[in-house]
Design an enzyme around this catalytic site. Structure first.
Site, PDB file in Angstrom:
ATOM      1  N   LYS A 117       0.831  -1.216   0.000  1.00 43.84           N
ATOM      2  CA  LYS A 117       0.000   0.000   0.000  1.00 43.84           C
ATOM      3  C   LYS A 117       0.856   1.253   0.000  1.00 43.84           C
ATOM      4  O   LYS A 117       0.547   2.239  -0.671  1.00 43.84           O
ATOM      5  CB  LYS A 117      -0.931   0.006   1.216  1.00 43.84           C
ATOM      6  CG  LYS A 117      -2.211  -0.750   0.997  1.00 43.84           C
ATOM      7  CD  LYS A 117      -3.198   0.102   0.220  1.00 43.84           C
ATOM      8  CE  LYS A 117      -4.442  -0.709  -0.132  1.00 43.84           C
ATOM      9  NZ  LYS A 117      -5.294  -0.022  -1.097  1.00 43.84           N
ATOM     10  N   LYS A 177     -11.690  -7.003  -9.204  1.00 44.38           N
ATOM     11  CA  LYS A 177     -12.087  -5.714  -9.762  1.00 44.38           C
ATOM     12  C   LYS A 177     -10.876  -4.839 -10.052  1.00 44.38           C
ATOM     13  O   LYS A 177     -10.933  -3.937 -10.872  1.00 44.38           O
ATOM     14  CB  LYS A 177     -13.072  -4.989  -8.853  1.00 44.38           C
ATOM     15  CG  LYS A 177     -12.669  -4.938  -7.408  1.00 44.38           C
ATOM     16  CD  LYS A 177     -13.770  -4.325  -6.552  1.00 44.38           C
ATOM     17  CE  LYS A 177     -13.562  -4.637  -5.096  1.00 44.38           C
ATOM     18  NZ  LYS A 177     -14.490  -5.603  -4.550  1.00 44.38           N
ATOM     19  N   LYS A 185      -6.788 -14.543 -11.293  1.00 45.58           N
ATOM     20  CA  LYS A 185      -8.121 -14.651 -10.710  1.00 45.58           C
ATOM     21  C   LYS A 185      -9.004 -13.470 -11.054  1.00 45.58           C
ATOM     22  O   LYS A 185      -8.537 -12.405 -11.445  1.00 45.58           O
ATOM     23  CB  LYS A 185      -8.013 -14.814  -9.197  1.00 45.58           C
ATOM     24  CG  LYS A 185      -7.495 -13.603  -8.459  1.00 45.58           C
ATOM     25  CD  LYS A 185      -7.571 -13.840  -6.957  1.00 45.58           C
ATOM     26  CE  LYS A 185      -7.386 -12.536  -6.213  1.00 45.58           C
ATOM     27  NZ  LYS A 185      -7.509 -12.664  -4.768  1.00 45.58           N
TER      28      LYS A 185
END
Ligand code: TRP
Length: 330
Positions: free
Chosen positions: A111, A197, A194
């Site tokens: 992050k 979004k 996979k």
């Protein structure tokens, strides 16, 4: 009965991968355990959503959870910020969470790279907040994906540390809940890994997608030039299409296209057309329920109230007891 808890960040619509990965299993699990399903809206603040987005996304996830079959009368389904005692437990746990161990967390390091201008303290202490979510109901089992295992490990560390510091045996050690064979991994449509979004436009089929959108996404799915010899192994993008088909189509349909593939007679256009129609059929009941629930604000409000009440029963008690253990006057 085991206490099982699962949290999800409200960051957009749920897709077929979420459905087969967890949602469908939650609907079974809720009858066999004391389940808490919550929407992690505090967590989502680490990326600074607008108030409108925050509200919309919380409602959307709740609607989709209900549409998939989570029963607010059976399980406790609540919004994290409706249990503000979570924030108090987070504060207590942060007193025994160390900078070094928080900085070593993989998700934090990632992050920090993706949002270098917003490495806030909430991001650093994300695992402490997650531990508070889990420990506030003294959960035994937490269904988590690979990427969340390190957080669960830290929850165990914080729980044990608390127990040791105050010489109590208060928090149980939560372990990962394993769906075993019930876990079906749904790949995305872009030929790589996979369904997700964040993987880019068109990679995921959302439960709320309209038939026209589903057809468009499936027709654009990545394929190749076709097999060059009989019984050739399937490359990833083709295996992916078959994997989705196995989840939503009848075994006959899968066998039919598998034979065609092995005989070098497959026409991907035909296969995709069939796949799109089967996805549309499979998601139809979900889509209908999502529409109906989205329009029923009264019911949604009632569900939220009920969840808030039940979450407070359990979480309020934990925080009261923790305050006492720490030494605050009762
Ligand atoms: N961190 C989880 C995710 O990103 C969401 C989450 C927050 C969670 N609190 C939790 C999951 C507690 C399980 C238990 O997917």
């Amino acid at each position: 009965m085991d206490v099982v808890l699962s949290g999800i960040r409200p960051t957009g619509n749920l897709h077929l991968g979420n459905y087969f990965g967890a949602l469908r299993n939650f609907t079974k699990m809720q009858h066999e355990n004391n389940c808490y399903f919550f929407i992690a809206d505090y967590h989502s603040l680490t990326t600074h959503p607008t108030p409108e987005h925050l509200q919309e996304n919380v409602k959307q996830v709740l609607v989709e959870y209900l549409a998939a079959g989570l029963d607010p009368e059976v399980a406790t389904i609540y919004v994290q910020s409706d249990l503000p005692e979570t924030a108090e437990l987070y504060l207590f746990l942060n007193m025994n969470a160390y900078k070094g161990e928080l900085e070593r967390v993989t998700t934090f390091k990632e992050k920090a790279k993706t949002q270098p201008n917003n490495i806030n303290a909430g991001l650093l202490t994300y695992p402490t907040l997650m531990a508070a979510d889990i420990l506030i109901h003294r959960a035994h089992k937490v269904p988590v994906g690979k990427d969340q295992e390190q957080h669960l490990e830290m929850t165990r560390t914080f729980a044990n540390r608390f127990n040791r510091l105050y010489k109590v045996d208060y928090f149980p050690e939560p372990v990962a809940y394993n769906f075993g064979e019930d876990l079906i991994k749904i790949p995305g449509l872009d030929g790589s890994g996979k369904m997700g979004k964040s993987e880019g436009e068109g990679n995921a089929i959302f439960l709320a997608d309209e038939p026209a959108v589903i057809r468009k996404k499936v027709m654009r799915a990545v394929t190749d030039a076709g097999p060059q010899e009989m019984n050739a192994p399937k490359p990833d993008p083709i295996r992916n299409l078959f994997a989705i088909m196995e989840a939503v189509s009848s075994p006959d349909t899968v066998a039919y296209f598998d034979e065609k593939y092995n005989a070098c007679q497959i026409r991907y256009g035909d296969m995709k057309k069939q796949l799109a129609e089967d996805i549309i059929l499979f998601t139809e009941p979900l889509r209908e329920k999502i529409k109906a629930l989205s329009a029923d604000d009264n019911y949604i409000r009632k569900v939220m109230e009920m969840g808030k009440e039940k979450a407070h029963q359990s979480g309020g008690r934990t925080v009261r007891e923790v305050r006492e253990i720490i030494g605050f006057r009762p």
